[in-house]
Enzyme design. Structure first.
Site, PDB file in Angstrom:
ATOM      1  N   GLU A  66      45.497  32.106  30.007  1.00 29.88           N
ATOM      2  CA  GLU A  66      46.435  31.765  28.928  1.00 29.88           C
ATOM      3  C   GLU A  66      47.847  32.032  29.435  1.00 29.88           C
ATOM      4  O   GLU A  66      48.265  33.181  29.570  1.00 29.88           O
ATOM      5  CB  GLU A  66      46.137  32.604  27.676  1.00 29.88           C
ATOM      6  N   ASP A  81      44.130  36.963  29.282  1.00 29.33           N
ATOM      7  CA  ASP A  81      45.228  36.961  28.326  1.00 29.33           C
ATOM      8  C   ASP A  81      46.563  37.208  29.051  1.00 29.33           C
ATOM      9  O   ASP A  81      46.613  37.876  30.075  1.00 29.33           O
ATOM     10  CB  ASP A  81      44.981  38.055  27.284  1.00 29.33           C
TER      11      ASP A  81
END
Length: 569
Positions: A348, A305
């Site tokens: 991401e 993330d």
């Protein structure tokens, strides 16, 4: 009543269904297993070349063990339940694995939300609209323990082993940028010095009045050496991507090389497995904690993330240590591994598209492709899209990215256009990611002011599935899982109307032919992809066709997926 039926009934009631899902078939084999024997010869390629990743927000998927629903005293809010825990867990994933849900979709990797322990209570969500619990796994409290709402170590082990037995890898969502907020419940239990009395009575409107934000006792939380937090005794967050406080979350100082000791609250937390690591900086602790899951359970990869908010060196270190950890696990569990492929990591990085970037040199095998979702206008007529993507991914360029049509961080794709979107995605060059419920037309949930992404994380619609759409996804997914040519092949348009193309992978010899929008019977040229007289199998209908005069003669149908027929040479 058998255990699986009790679990299904409990999950159905938790999801608001009036009747339980259909019972498992009497045949102990899942439907996909029974069909495998008659399937055409597969040329799937390696996982690195043909990743088909299913992303599931575990809490919103399937409730396999209702006894853990209120762990740590977590409760429903009695309203729209936007940000509460819904009950989905690791046992639920195992139940659906055993049912064959993921295998029937052609999935070869399951990306699950971070299952390690999250903050225990809630914070204010949106514009003071809902109680926001950490059901999504992005508010970490203790990286060394499973969150009890997710399940037990035994349930995690069973889930991973069940996935591996089906050739499905397990990917954990991980966060190195930040831990969670300090919520009132966690503060009461681990840091009571920073609270005003009566915090258990807090509401959405007066929540912050119960925290003494001027109290230097905040230093006994993560502490100045660990995070930037904008609190007494802490360093304020910076203004660049690497040092900012994203969404006001405490920002881990992963760039610091200074050794740190465990934060005070973890020292006092009686159940933690965290220990002091001599001469280790913040980054080293996080890497150690995250790779423990790999070494202990055989986790095959991470979805990282907020990549842009952590320095590339940190991601590279995480990858190196995770590679070692997985190799160690496989050496100790040779009968449980899928293969000898190394640890795999996808990142991401907001706005990344279908290209190679410097991040592929920082430990990432793939990045999430934010661009594909934006190209929805091309899905019904995808030639330009496919040509562009094939230029990037054809052959073996040494990297890939994951295209998707829906995301928990952006939006759900138009529910009325999922048929075309599924077709476009599952036939696209490169890697692909399916978001849970896109295959069943899961409707969006409430969209609160200040946090519209919550609408993308609604509960799985087990009792209102679009079964025709589901079958469409399954046929496409099974076809893709058999053919690396779709992901890595040279793209050749054969004709414009009805639209037909071929993909040919020189490395493996794999080849396929796809035709779309056949509104009437048509003859489609095979363009030398298949030989004269060759028998072909339509994976969409099960029909057989023979190449005659350099073409195949096809009936009217929306999708044709041609591959070599079983037994054909």
């Amino acid at each position: 009543m058998r255990l699986h039926a009790l679990i299904a009934l409990a999950s159905a009631l938790c999801s608001g269904c009036t009747a339980p899902p259909p019972a498992a078939p009497a045949d102990s084999r899942a439907p996909w297993a029974a069909a495998a024997a008659s399937a055409p010869a597969a040329v799937p390629g390696s996982f690195a070349d043909n990743p088909i990743v299913y992303f599931v927000v575990t809490d919103r998927f399937y409730n396999g063990n209702p006894s853990n629903d209120h762990s740590y005293g977590r409760q429903k809010d009695g309203q729209q339940e936007i940000g509460t825990f819904h009950g989905g867990d690791l046992a639920g994933l195992t139940a659906k694995l055993k049912e064959g849900w993921f295998k029937e979709l052609g999935v070869n990797a399951l990306w699950i939300t971070a299952p390690y322990e999250q903050i225990r209570g809630w914070v204010v969500g949106g514009d003071k609209e809902f109680k926001h619990y950490a059901y999504h796994g992005y508010y970490a409290l203790d990286y060394t323990l499973l969150d009890k709402n997710m399940g037990t170590p035994e349930e995690l082990r069973e889930m991973v082993d069940t996935a591996h037995a089906q050739g499905i890898r397990v990917l954990f969502d991980v966060v190195m940028n930040h831990p969670g907020y300090l919520d009132l419940q966690t503060a009461r239990e681990l840091l009571p010095q920073v609270l005003w009395p009566g915090s258990e009575k807090a509401t959405l409107r007066d929540y912050h009045s119960y925290i003494d934000y001027n109290n230097f006792a905040f230093g006994q939380w993560w502490g100045r050496d660990w995070v930037r937090a904008g609190l007494p005794g802490y360093i304020d967050g910076g203004r660049d991507d690497r040092t900012m406080q994203l969404a006001h979350l405490p920002d881990f100082r992963t760039e610091s090389k200074a050794p740190v000791r465990l934060p005070e609250f973890l020292r006092r937390k009686t159940d933690t497995q965290a220990t002091d690591l001599p001469d280790t900086p913040v980054r080293g602790y996080l890497v150690k904690w995250l790779t423990h899951w790999v070494r202990e359970y055989g986790i095959d990869g991470f979805r990282a993330d907020t990549v842009k908010h952590v320095e590339p060196e940190a991601w590279a270190e995480l990858k190196r240590e995770a590679v070692k950890a997985l190799a160690d696990w496989k050496a100790r569990h040779p009968t449980k591994k899928i293969d000898d492929a190394p640890f795999w990591m996808v990142g991401e990085y907001w706005g990344h598209g279908p290209q190679r970037s410097h991040l592929h040199d920082a430990g990432f095998d793939a990045m999430l492709d934010f661009d594909f979702q934006k190209r929805g206008a091309q899905y019904a007529r995808p030639e330009a899209l496919y040509q562009a993507y094939a230029r990037v991914y054809a052959g073996r360029p040494g990297f890939t990215n994951l295209a998707y049509i829906s995301s928990h961080d952006t939006e759900l794709f138009d529910r009325g256009r999922l048929w075309d979107a599924a077709t476009a995605l599952m036939l696209a060059p490169g890697g692909v990611q399916i978001y849970y419920g896109d295959e069943t037309a899961r409707p969006a949930g409430p969209s609160p002011r200040g946090d519209p992404q919550q609408a993308t994380r609604s509960p799985m619609n087990w009792c209102s599935m679009d079964t025709a759409l589901l079958q469409h996804w399954r046929k496409l997914g099974q076809f893709r899982s058999r053919h690396v040519a779709l992901a890595r092949g040279e793209h050749r348009m054969l004709q414009d109307e009805p639209y037909a193309f071929a993909r040919v992978d020189a490395a493996s010899g794999d080849r396929v032919l796809v035709a779309l929008r056949l509104t009437k019977p048509a003859s489609v040229p095979v363009g030398g992809v298949f030989a004269e007289g060759e028998h072909l199998h339509d994976a969409y209908t099960g029909q057989r066709h023979v190449v005659r005069d350099g073409a195949v003669h096809l009936p009217a149908q929306p999708v044709v997926l041609l591959e070599r027929a079983p037994g054909a040479r």
